[in-house]
Design a protein around this motif. Structure first.
Motif, mmCIF file in Angstrom:
data_model
loop_
_atom_site.group_PDB
_atom_site.id
_atom_site.type_symbol
_atom_site.label_atom_id
_atom_site.label_comp_id
_atom_site.label_asym_id
_atom_site.label_seq_id
_atom_site.Cartn_x
_atom_site.Cartn_y
_atom_site.Cartn_z
ATOM 1 N N ALA A 193 45.189 -8.337 43.650
ATOM 2 C CA ALA A 193 43.963 -7.965 44.367
ATOM 3 C C ALA A 193 43.916 -6.466 44.611
ATOM 4 C CB ALA A 193 43.888 -8.733 45.684
ATOM 5 N N GLY A 194 45.055 -5.888 44.981
ATOM 6 C CA GLY A 194 45.093 -4.442 45.202
ATOM 7 C C GLY A 194 44.899 -3.658 43.920
ATOM 8 N N TYR A 195 45.515 -4.131 42.860
ATOM 9 C CA TYR A 195 45.388 -3.455 41.565
ATOM 10 C C TYR A 195 43.932 -3.475 41.097
ATOM 11 C CZ TYR A 195 46.754 -2.015 36.834
ATOM 12 O OH TYR A 195 46.894 -1.333 35.650
ATOM 13 N N ALA A 196 43.277 -4.635 41.218
ATOM 14 C CA ALA A 196 41.879 -4.756 40.801
ATOM 15 C C ALA A 196 40.961 -3.925 41.687
ATOM 16 C CB ALA A 196 41.455 -6.222 40.832
ATOM 17 N N ALA A 197 41.254 -3.869 42.981
ATOM 18 C CA ALA A 197 40.445 -3.051 43.884
ATOM 19 C C ALA A 197 40.505 -1.587 43.483
ATOM 20 C CB ALA A 197 40.924 -3.224 45.324
ATOM 21 N N ALA A 198 41.696 -1.111 43.152
ATOM 22 C CA ALA A 198 41.835 0.283 42.730
ATOM 23 C C ALA A 198 41.130 0.521 41.399
ATOM 24 C CB ALA A 198 43.310 0.654 42.626
ATOM 25 N N GLN A 199 41.177 -0.454 40.509
ATOM 26 C CA GLN A 199 40.443 -0.324 39.248
ATOM 27 C C GLN A 199 38.953 -0.115 39.494
ATOM 28 O OE1 GLN A 199 41.741 -4.072 37.362
ATOM 29 N NE2 GLN A 199 42.445 -2.847 35.626
ATOM 30 N N ASP A 200 38.409 -0.805 40.492
ATOM 31 C CA ASP A 200 36.960 -0.825 40.694
ATOM 32 C C ASP A 200 36.446 0.105 41.785
ATOM 33 O OD1 ASP A 200 36.759 -2.712 38.725
ATOM 34 O OD2 ASP A 200 36.598 -4.426 40.077
ATOM 35 N N ARG A 201 37.297 0.512 42.737
ATOM 36 C CA ARG A 201 36.768 1.248 43.882
ATOM 37 C C ARG A 201 37.733 2.301 44.439
ATOM 38 N NH1 ARG A 201 33.006 -1.440 42.550
ATOM 39 N NH2 ARG A 201 31.424 -2.488 43.832
ATOM 40 N N LEU A 202 38.637 2.837 43.642
ATOM 41 C CA LEU A 202 39.656 3.724 44.190
ATOM 42 C C LEU A 202 39.044 4.918 44.920
ATOM 43 C CD1 LEU A 202 42.567 4.589 44.611
ATOM 44 C CD2 LEU A 202 42.541 5.608 42.315
ATOM 45 N N TRP A 203 38.063 5.559 44.342
ATOM 46 C CA TRP A 203 37.478 6.742 44.981
ATOM 47 C C TRP A 203 36.822 6.385 46.304
ATOM 48 C CZ3 TRP A 203 37.621 11.696 45.484
ATOM 49 C CH2 TRP A 203 36.539 12.394 46.021
ATOM 50 N N VAL A 204 36.065 5.302 46.343
ATOM 51 C CA VAL A 204 35.398 4.888 47.585
ATOM 52 C C VAL A 204 36.431 4.553 48.652
ATOM 53 C CG1 VAL A 204 33.911 3.130 48.635
ATOM 54 C CG2 VAL A 204 33.327 4.086 46.402
ATOM 55 N N MET A 205 37.488 3.859 48.269
ATOM 56 C CA MET A 205 38.549 3.546 49.213
ATOM 57 C C MET A 205 39.153 4.812 49.795
ATOM 58 S SD MET A 205 40.082 0.554 46.772
ATOM 59 C CE MET A 205 41.766 0.749 47.304
ATOM 60 N N ASP A 206 39.349 5.813 48.945
ATOM 61 C CA ASP A 206 39.922 7.068 49.403
ATOM 62 C C ASP A 206 38.969 7.782 50.361
ATOM 63 O OD1 ASP A 206 42.057 8.804 49.510
ATOM 64 O OD2 ASP A 206 42.114 9.183 47.364
ATOM 65 N N LEU A 207 37.679 7.763 50.043
ATOM 66 C CA LEU A 207 36.702 8.366 50.952
ATOM 67 C C LEU A 207 36.799 7.758 52.344
ATOM 68 C CD1 LEU A 207 33.382 8.606 48.860
ATOM 69 C CD2 LEU A 207 34.876 10.479 49.558
ATOM 70 N N PHE A 208 36.839 6.440 52.403
ATOM 71 C CA PHE A 208 36.749 5.786 53.709
ATOM 72 C C PHE A 208 38.050 5.834 54.497
ATOM 73 C CE2 PHE A 208 32.690 4.270 52.256
ATOM 74 C CZ PHE A 208 31.961 4.212 53.430
ATOM 75 N N ARG A 209 39.197 5.942 53.821
ATOM 76 C CA ARG A 209 40.402 6.119 54.635
ATOM 77 C C ARG A 209 40.392 7.510 55.267
ATOM 78 N NH1 ARG A 209 45.845 6.988 50.878
ATOM 79 N NH2 ARG A 209 44.869 8.101 49.142
#
Length: 946
Positions: free
Chosen positions: A165-181
């Motif tokens: 799940a984490g690997y797929a999330a990074a495949q699809d949304r890594l930049w957005v995840m980084d923005l929000f952290r």
């Protein structure tokens, strides 16, 4: 360092015209160099063949959709291609077209046609539809389908499932995840540049949930002590983090990471020098804090309510003024549409008859708490030329969210419940949500989750049930008036940074965050820095200062979920567990473990259910949750412990809940009888009326509800102007109470009548025409509404009360967002201008006009306003007001009504309404026609059960 690539491009400006300092090579040479470093899947284990799906009881009758598309990652080469040639990576926008097309295609919709507008949400991927298969570890397989690119994650171990799940999330949304952290730490500008919108967003978040790194860790530590299920949740989260970090390492080494890291200078586009910081558990808490602040809180408007009360008493005198304030507040309006309509009552936060401990601010004394300190460089400027990577008002603006329509099997053609529901989380490119399927030990679900929190499906379906949520917003936040003091005995002023806690002068906690950003090009922003500072007391965060009875106080905001945003992890885990959730009771048990303020809806093959979640504090007897409270032990939450920010909460039985009601509708409206409203606006006209009327007609018309007919009901409401359906008839009735002698004005009135008779919808003349049917009537109503509200109410309310009331409840929320307020000296805050957001008609003075006009017409009104307003309550005088303001509105040109912006020309009505997927990264999407519906949406009907 944050160039324009992260925002909407300027019209006709080619990508290569920007001068981002990291990208000075000629575009063609750079493109060639980047294409040579094509994405790959290095270091992945050999992928086993996909396995057939098991445990799917939906029988092909589950559908969902999430515009614009599942893929939210683009390499630098992809971004260059988008800027130069308009190309997009696969699955970037393939759900946008079907989503938009429903606006034109819904009238003749059949069950067989649902697949034209929604995707198949069955478990698994047929062998012929497999697009790719990878295994980042031997114990997990990620299969993506050809149609949408959604990751279907199957693990043989629980760790492997969550790792995938984490690997797929990074495949699809890594930049957005980084923005929000980074948003969650008040560090967005240092990460993505000092644009004004970036600064506004990090500032608003720091005001809502400032945490030290140690406090983020404390939330994790607290969860670990809550039992085996909680410890399993943390283990799941760590596996998820491990999967994210593997993708970061591999994508960096293979040069297929998101191109935004190049564009913002975090990685050198040529040498690859730089890095992407690995994720850690505290990042998930920071992300959860953002989501909780956005969608899962409620209350906190006590100062605005107090300002209305003070102004009303100044205008009318204490006794009548209090009655006016109470009627405008509509805390328990008898005409408000409620999700529960079967006679249940759930008393909570109702105004007491004899309020105790009220702390009314002295008139004119309240000043907002400063937030910014030690500003340098571009931080001293309110604006910059750069476009922010996220909307600056993402947290502060009132965003309408989410709806649900659920019908019991008693009223369906199949005898099984039908649901059409989903969250409205805004339109972004890529979306804040992502789709996934998770199958592993103790986990079986498909649906949507917020990027960076997708170790569980948060809204979706299990093996034989589906669930969704709408934001509830009940009052879990109170404002306390905390006496200021000085520890050295010096005179107390508003600048004092100590307060009285149980008789002892105690210094505020100072929560500071330093943020600094580097210079970019002249097209963006210069270097700058500042400190964000919030002061915290045992009664919450300081939001303002003023005086009460002449004595200096700090007004603090105390939220029950503050320092507990991560607690809901347990409830989401339970919703994904097929061994736990299998009927309404187990569903309600799971949602009880979610402390955010949500309305939860459930459907399986036989039953429907509803539950309202949230940590509802038990207040001291006599405390009015709608006004500031004295900071004294007698008025604290019962069982309040400031060290842990915990209190006694209302038990599950006191939360609105139901099983197998004939139908449920929700559009962020009142939950149940006697469940007090957290703010202003739950009155006789609410956008939920649009859903309620349509579903009620479906089940009472003798026919049987189907998935398609319920979808039609949702989409009909999604295209309807609430003002036209529920207030315009009364306006026209007043106008037609006497002959209309002005032929030009009569033509305008006839246009409004014809539009209302045709359904009052904002629909294109034909699919793709980019022009509305009834365009003139729509333009007139858009121009008329703010003039109408001012003309009807300001003479009676007076300027001060009129202005105070707009601070508690905005006048208008039309799709275009371009009508910025009354033009004749009215306050600019009367209308919140958020163009292109889709969600509309939640916040406005719809009920005030409705109740007042019915009173003028002599119709019965339950919960009437305490005073008449339109023409002083006289029909003829009211008619004069309506005609005068209507004439003013009709005289406005399209360019005046729709003034234009960076995306639309002045006067372009369709474009003014259009939905824009706000870019969160380097790739943009096309505009789509306006609809007022969820962003992620399910259409489900289960024919069988385990």
């Amino acid at each position: 360092m944050r160039a324009r690539f992260l925002g909407a491009p300027r019209p006709r400006r080619p990508w290569h015209a920007s001068r981002t300092r990291r990208l000075r090579l000629p575009a063609l040479a750079l493109t060639a160099a980047l294409l040579a470093a094509a994405p790959g899947t290095a270091a992945l284990a050999a992928a086993p063949a996909p396995r057939a799906a098991t445990g799917d009881y939906c029988g092909g009758q589950c559908n969902d959709i999430l515009p614009a598309g599942e893929n939210g990652n683009a390499t630098l080469a992809d971004i260059i291609g988008n800027r130069l040639f308009g190309t997009r990576p696969a699955h970037t926008d393939d759900q946008l077209g079907p989503y938009s097309a429903l606006a034109a295609g819904y009238p003749g919709l059949t069950n067989a046609q649902l697949g034209n507008f929604f995707d198949d949400a069955s478990f698994g991927v047929p062998a012929a539809q497999v697009a790719s298969t990878v295994s980042p570890r031997p114990d997990v397989t990620i299969v993506r389908d050809k149609a949408t690119g959604v990751p279907h994650i199957t693990g043989t171990t629980r760790y492997g499932t969550e790792y995938g799940a984490g690997y797929a999330a990074a495949q699809d949304r890594l930049w957005v995840m980084d923005l929000f952290r980074h948003v969650g730490r008040g560090q967005l500008s240092g990460f993505a540049g000092g644009a004004a919108a970036n600064r506004q967003l990090e500032q608003s978040f720091w005001q809502a949930a400032p945490y030290t790194e140690a406090e983020l860790q404390q939330q994790i530590d607290a969860i670990s002590g809550q039992g085996d299920r909680a410890r399993q949740a943390l283990s799941d989260a760590q596996a998820y983090i491990d999967g994210i970090n593997q993708y970061i390492t591999q994508s960096y080494n293979g040069r297929y990471f998101p191109g935004e890291y190049d564009l913002t200078g975090h990685i050198n586009a040529i040498t690859n020098a730089g890095s992407i910081a690995p994720f850690k558990l505290t990042d998930l808490v920071a992300l959860a804090s953002v989501i909780g602040a956005l969608f899962g809180s409620g209350g906190g408007g006590e100062l605005a309510s107090a300002q209305v009360k003070l102004a009303a008493e100044a205008q009318y005198g204490p006794q009548l003024g209090d009655q006016v304030w109470s009627s405008l507040r509509e805390a328990n309006d008898p005409e408000a549409v409620s999700t529960l309509h079967d006679g249940q009552s759930f008393p909570y936060a109702l105004p007491p008859s004899d309020p105790q401990g009220v702390a009314m601010p002295d008139a004119g004394s309240v000043v907002p708490e400063p937030l910014i300190y030690d500003a340098t460089g571009s931080a001293t400027s309110a604006t910059t030329k750069a476009t922010g990577v996220l909307p600056g008002n993402l947290l502060t603006a009132k965003h309408g969210m989410s709806n649900a329509l659920v019908v019991s099997g008693k009223y369906t053609d199949s005898g099984h419940p039908v649901a059409v529901f989903g969250p409205q989380t805004g339109y972004f490119a890529p979306q804040l949500l992502m789709l996934e399927e998770l199958q592993g030990p103790g986990i079986s679900a498909r649906g949507a989750a917020f990027a960076g929190l997708s170790f569980y499906v948060e809204l979706g379906r299990g093996q034989d049930y589906a669930w969704s949520a709408t934001s509830a917003g009940q009052d879990i936040t109170d404002t306390y008036a905390v006496p200021l003091c000085t520890t050295d005995g010096s005179p107390v002023t508003l600048s004092a940074n100590s307060y009285l806690w149980h008789g002892q002068c105690t210094p505020f906690d100072k929560l500071a965050q330093q943020d600094a950003w580097a210079p970019t090009t002249a097209d963006s922003t210069a270097a700058g820095s500042y400190s964000l500072v919030m002061y915290r007391s045992n009664y919450g965060l300081v939001s303002a200062r003023g005086t009460v009875g002449g004595k200096p106080v700090a007004f603090t905001s105390l939220r029950s979920t503050y320092r507990h945003e991560a607690d809901s992890i347990i409830g989401f885990q339970m919703l994904n567990d097929p061994g736990l959730v299998h009927d309404p009771a187990s569903f309600q048990q799971a949602t009880q473990n979610i402390n955010y303020t949500f309305n939860w809806f459930y459907a399986d093959s036989s039953h429907t259910a509803y539950y309202n979640s949230g940590n509802n504090p038990v207040r001291a007897p006599g405390v009015d949750a709608g006004l500031p409270v004295q900071a004294q032990p007698a008025y604290e939450w019962q069982g309040f412990n400031p060290a842990t920010n915990t209190a006694q909460y209302t038990p599950p039985a006191q939360h609105p809940q139901s099983v197998d009601q004939d139908y449920y509708v929700s559009w962020n409206n009142k939950q149940a009888a006697d469940y007090g409203a957290a703010g202003f606006g739950d009155g006789s006209v609410h956008r939920a009326n649009l859903l309620d009327a349509r579903v009620k007609a479906l089940i009472s018309g003798g026919g049987k509800v189907t998935r398609s007919s319920l979808t039609q009901a949702m989409e009909s409401a999604a295209l309807t102007d609430l003002r036209a359906e529920d207030v315009l008839p009364e306006l026209l009735q007043v106008i037609r109470s006497a002959p209309l002698t002005d032929p030009k004005l009569n033509t305008v009135v006839q246009q409004l009548e014809n539009w209302r008779a045709a359904g009052g919808q904002r629909r294109e003349t034909s699919a793709g025409s980019h022009a509305y049917a009834d365009a003139d009537a729509i333009r007139v109503l858009d121009a008329w509404w703010p003039l109408l509200a001012q003309g009807v109410f300001q003479p009676g309310l007076g300027t001060n009360l009129f202005g105070a009331l707009t601070g508690a409840l905005q006048i208008n929320e039309s799709p275009s967002g371009g009508q910025t307020g009354p033009v004749n000296g009215g306050p600019a805050s009367a209308n919140e201008s958020i163009p292109h957001k889709g969600s509309s008609f939640q916040y406005g003075w719809w009920s005030y006009l409705d109740k007042d006009l019915r009173s003028v017409l002599g119709s019965p009104v339950a919960g009437a306003l305490a005073q008449p307003y339109c023409g002083g309550g006289k029909l003829a005088a009211c008619r004069t007001v309506l005609l005068t303001t209507l004439q003013q509105a009709a005289a406005q040109s399209p360019a005046q009504v729709y003034p234009g912006d960076g995306d639309c020309s002045a006067g372009d009505q369709w474009c003014a309404d259009t939905i824009i997927q706000r870019p969160l990264g380097g790739v943009t999407d096309n505009k789509t026609t306006w609809q007022n519906r969820p962003t992620y949406q399910q259409v489900v009907e289960f024919p069988s059960h385990r």
